[in-house]
Design a protein around this motif. Structure first.
Motif, PDB file in Angstrom:
ATOM      1  N   ASN A 277       0.775  -1.130  -0.085  1.00 53.87           N
ATOM      2  CA  ASN A 277       0.157  -0.131   0.060  1.00 53.87           C
ATOM      3  C   ASN A 277       0.951   1.230  -0.134  1.00 53.87           C
ATOM      4  N   THR A 278       0.529   2.515  -0.260  1.00 48.95           N
ATOM      5  CA  THR A 278       1.136   3.620  -0.269  1.00 48.95           C
ATOM      6  C   THR A 278       1.571   4.033   0.991  1.00 48.95           C
ATOM      7  N   SER A 279       1.141   3.650   2.135  1.00 50.88           N
ATOM      8  CA  SER A 279       1.484   3.947   3.530  1.00 50.88           C
ATOM      9  C   SER A 279       2.609   3.182   3.528  1.00 50.88           C
ATOM     10  N   GLY A 280       2.880   2.204   3.220  1.00 53.29           N
ATOM     11  CA  GLY A 280       4.455   1.562   3.340  1.00 53.29           C
ATOM     12  C   GLY A 280       5.349   2.385   3.245  1.00 53.29           C
ATOM     13  N   GLY A 281       6.462   2.254   4.028  1.00 47.46           N
ATOM     14  CA  GLY A 281       7.659   3.079   3.696  1.00 47.46           C
ATOM     15  C   GLY A 281       8.160   2.906   2.387  1.00 47.46           C
ATOM     16  N   VAL A 282       9.021   3.859   1.899  1.00 46.31           N
ATOM     17  CA  VAL A 282       9.679   3.555   0.496  1.00 46.31           C
ATOM     18  C   VAL A 282      11.064   3.201   0.834  1.00 46.31           C
ATOM     19  N   LEU A 283      11.394   1.718   0.212  1.00 44.03           N
ATOM     20  CA  LEU A 283      12.602   1.201   0.314  1.00 44.03           C
ATOM     21  C   LEU A 283      13.749   1.391  -0.802  1.00 44.03           C
ATOM     22  N   GLY A 284      12.983   1.979  -1.839  1.00 48.13           N
ATOM     23  CA  GLY A 284      13.780   2.275  -3.069  1.00 48.13           C
ATOM     24  C   GLY A 284      12.860   2.597  -4.238  1.00 48.13           C
ATOM     25  N   THR A 285      13.715   3.113  -5.301  1.00 49.78           N
ATOM     26  CA  THR A 285      12.923   3.505  -6.528  1.00 49.78           C
ATOM     27  C   THR A 285      13.729   2.694  -7.838  1.00 49.78           C
ATOM     28  N   LEU A 286      12.896   1.998  -8.653  1.00 45.40           N
ATOM     29  CA  LEU A 286      13.255   1.182  -9.423  1.00 45.40           C
ATOM     30  C   LEU A 286      13.671   2.058 -10.755  1.00 45.40           C
ATOM     31  N   PRO A 287      15.118   1.580 -11.525  1.00 45.74           N
ATOM     32  CA  PRO A 287      15.145   2.597 -12.758  1.00 45.74           C
ATOM     33  C   PRO A 287      13.946   2.206 -13.830  1.00 45.74           C
ATOM     34  N   ALA A 288      13.853   3.084 -14.671  1.00 47.18           N
ATOM     35  CA  ALA A 288      12.809   3.133 -15.654  1.00 47.18           C
ATOM     36  C   ALA A 288      12.812   1.670 -16.476  1.00 47.18           C
ATOM     37  N   ALA A 289      11.836   1.091 -16.733  1.00 46.95           N
ATOM     38  CA  ALA A 289      11.709  -0.110 -17.822  1.00 46.95           C
ATOM     39  C   ALA A 289      12.707  -1.097 -17.257  1.00 46.95           C
ATOM     40  N   VAL A 290      12.874  -1.616 -16.092  1.00 47.81           N
ATOM     41  CA  VAL A 290      14.084  -2.686 -15.940  1.00 47.81           C
ATOM     42  C   VAL A 290      13.463  -3.938 -15.463  1.00 47.81           C
ATOM     43  N   ASP A 291      14.049  -5.227 -15.669  1.00 46.36           N
ATOM     44  CA  ASP A 291      13.595  -6.394 -15.389  1.00 46.36           C
ATOM     45  C   ASP A 291      13.927  -6.615 -13.793  1.00 46.36           C
ATOM     46  N   VAL A 292      12.864  -7.105 -13.130  1.00 45.88           N
ATOM     47  CA  VAL A 292      12.899  -7.274 -11.608  1.00 45.88           C
ATOM     48  C   VAL A 292      12.431  -8.638 -11.253  1.00 45.88           C
ATOM     49  N   LEU A 293      12.936  -9.229 -10.249  1.00 43.48           N
ATOM     50  CA  LEU A 293      12.735 -10.483  -9.968  1.00 43.48           C
ATOM     51  C   LEU A 293      11.548 -10.561  -9.043  1.00 43.48           C
ATOM     52  N   VAL A 294      10.427 -11.180  -9.254  1.00 48.78           N
ATOM     53  CA  VAL A 294       9.159 -11.317  -8.555  1.00 48.78           C
ATOM     54  C   VAL A 294       9.211 -12.606  -7.934  1.00 48.78           C
ATOM     55  N   GLY A 295       9.073 -12.538  -6.530  1.00 53.85           N
ATOM     56  CA  GLY A 295       8.883 -13.836  -5.832  1.00 53.85           C
ATOM     57  C   GLY A 295       7.264 -14.369  -5.604  1.00 53.85           C
ATOM     58  N   CYS A 296       6.709 -13.541  -5.311  1.00 52.06           N
ATOM     59  CA  CYS A 296       5.166 -13.808  -5.218  1.00 52.06           C
ATOM     60  C   CYS A 296       4.278 -12.377  -5.355  1.00 52.06           C
TER      61      CYS A 296
END
Length: 342
Positions: A277-296
């Motif tokens: 949710n948008t209340s969660g703290g920001v842990l980082g920002t993704l580079p634009a249009a990048v591959d990410v590993l999704v666990g679940c």
């Protein structure tokens, strides 16, 4: 140092994305041989990988106690962990500039490493490195360096921060692919001010460069070195993805690949949050249009945009947080083939 034997020496073993120029060397320390190699003697501008030689040159003269003053320790730690450029410039100026490269070439027996061109004497990132010589640097660190030197340098490389002090995400390549045991010294150059290609003595100084180097596996079993150049104008996210895709194809003994599904993000400045949710703290920002590993994926706050909406959030294990599915993949609100988080 004699060159290592090679179990695999054909370019066919390394899958290089279209348009990318690469130099690759993967060395299994346990077997004493290369498992993948491509253009090992092709020179690239080193970008921040030269910081390995800067710190080794500094430590070379410290004596058997290797006492590091507090100010230098703090400066060197941020240079190694967060690739701080100000620290590198400080030592480049105080240790003699290109003389650092000359000294370390002789000490380590490097064969294709040069200082920056005489036209750019203060540009330490323009030092010319190769994949083959970078393996030699790591082999010195791991097998021949005095224990205090090895402990200091490798200890900091094992604690590399996700973001450099310049704000660039440096968890591409090795750090994106392998888990949990890795060390990294990354390099990036040319993404803030791309210009027409220029070559000095055969080394491309201006095409976007992105390098991932370090070790993978228990006890630093395998040294992995990937140097890359990208077509002029390539975005950081595109280069980040291409280097990571290349690294995923390598034969890395002892390496444990992080489980999950690789998906491409959309949007710019997408935030990773500690909760779905948008209340969660920001842990980082993704580079634009990048591959990410999704666990679940996990149900959470509904996010709506003009073209997509979803109340599902993708969990990114490498970040330890969530991104709304609105910006992950290209299908419907829920990601196909991705399990629910338990």
């Amino acid at each position: 140092m004699s060159p290592p034997s090679a179990a695999t020496t054909t370019a066919d073993a390394v899958v290089v994305p279209p348009g990318v120029t690469a130099g690759v060397a993967v060395f299994d320390r346990q077997a004493g041989q290369l498992t993948d190699v491509l253009n090992p003697d092709l020179q690239f501008r080193s970008a921040s990988v030269v910081k390995l030689l800067i710190v080794l040159d500094y430590l070379w003269e410290r004596g058997p106690a290797y006492d590091i003053p507090a100010a230098d320790r703090a400066r060197l730690e941020v240079m190694l962990r967060s690739s701080d450029d100000a620290a590198a410039s400080y030592y480049w100026d105080h240790l003699g500039g290109a003389q650092i490269i000359d000294r370390m070439v002789e000490r380590l027996g490097l064969t294709h490493t040069d200082g920056p061109p005489t036209t750019h004497p203060g540009f330490w990132g323009y030092a010319a490195f190769t994949a083959g010589d970078t393996v030699r640097i790591y082999r010195y660190l791991l097998d021949r360096a005095p224990a205090p030197v090895r402990s200091f340098v490798m200890g900091n490389l094992h604690q590399a921060t996700r973001y450099g002090t310049d704000g660039f995400d440096q968890y591409f390549g090795i750090a994106s692919v392998f888990d949990p045991a890795f060390s990294i010294k990354q390099g990036w150059s040319g993404f803030t001010s791309p210009t027409a290609k220029t070559k000095v003595a055969g080394v491309d100084l201006t095409s976007e460069a992105l390098h991932t180097t370090g070790t993978v596996g228990t006890d630093d079993r395998t040294i992995v070195v990937v140097y890359t150049l990208h077509p002029n104008g390539t975005s950081y996210g595109k280069a980040y993805t291409d280097v990571t895709r290349l690294t995923r194809t390598l034969n890395v003994p002892g390496g444990v690949k992080s489980p999950g599904s690789w998906l491409t993000t959309s949007g710019s400045g997408v935030r990773v949050r500690s909760a779905p949710n948008t209340s969660g703290g920001v842990l980082g920002t993704l580079p634009a249009a990048v591959d990410v590993l999704v666990g679940c994926q996990k149900k959470g706050q509904l996010i709506e945009t003009p073209t997509r909406s979803s109340d599902w959030w993708a969990y990114l294990p490498k970040y330890g947080g969530y991104v709304t599915n609105v910006y992950v993949g290209s299908g419907g609100p829920k990601l196909p083939g991705v399990p629910d988080c338990q």
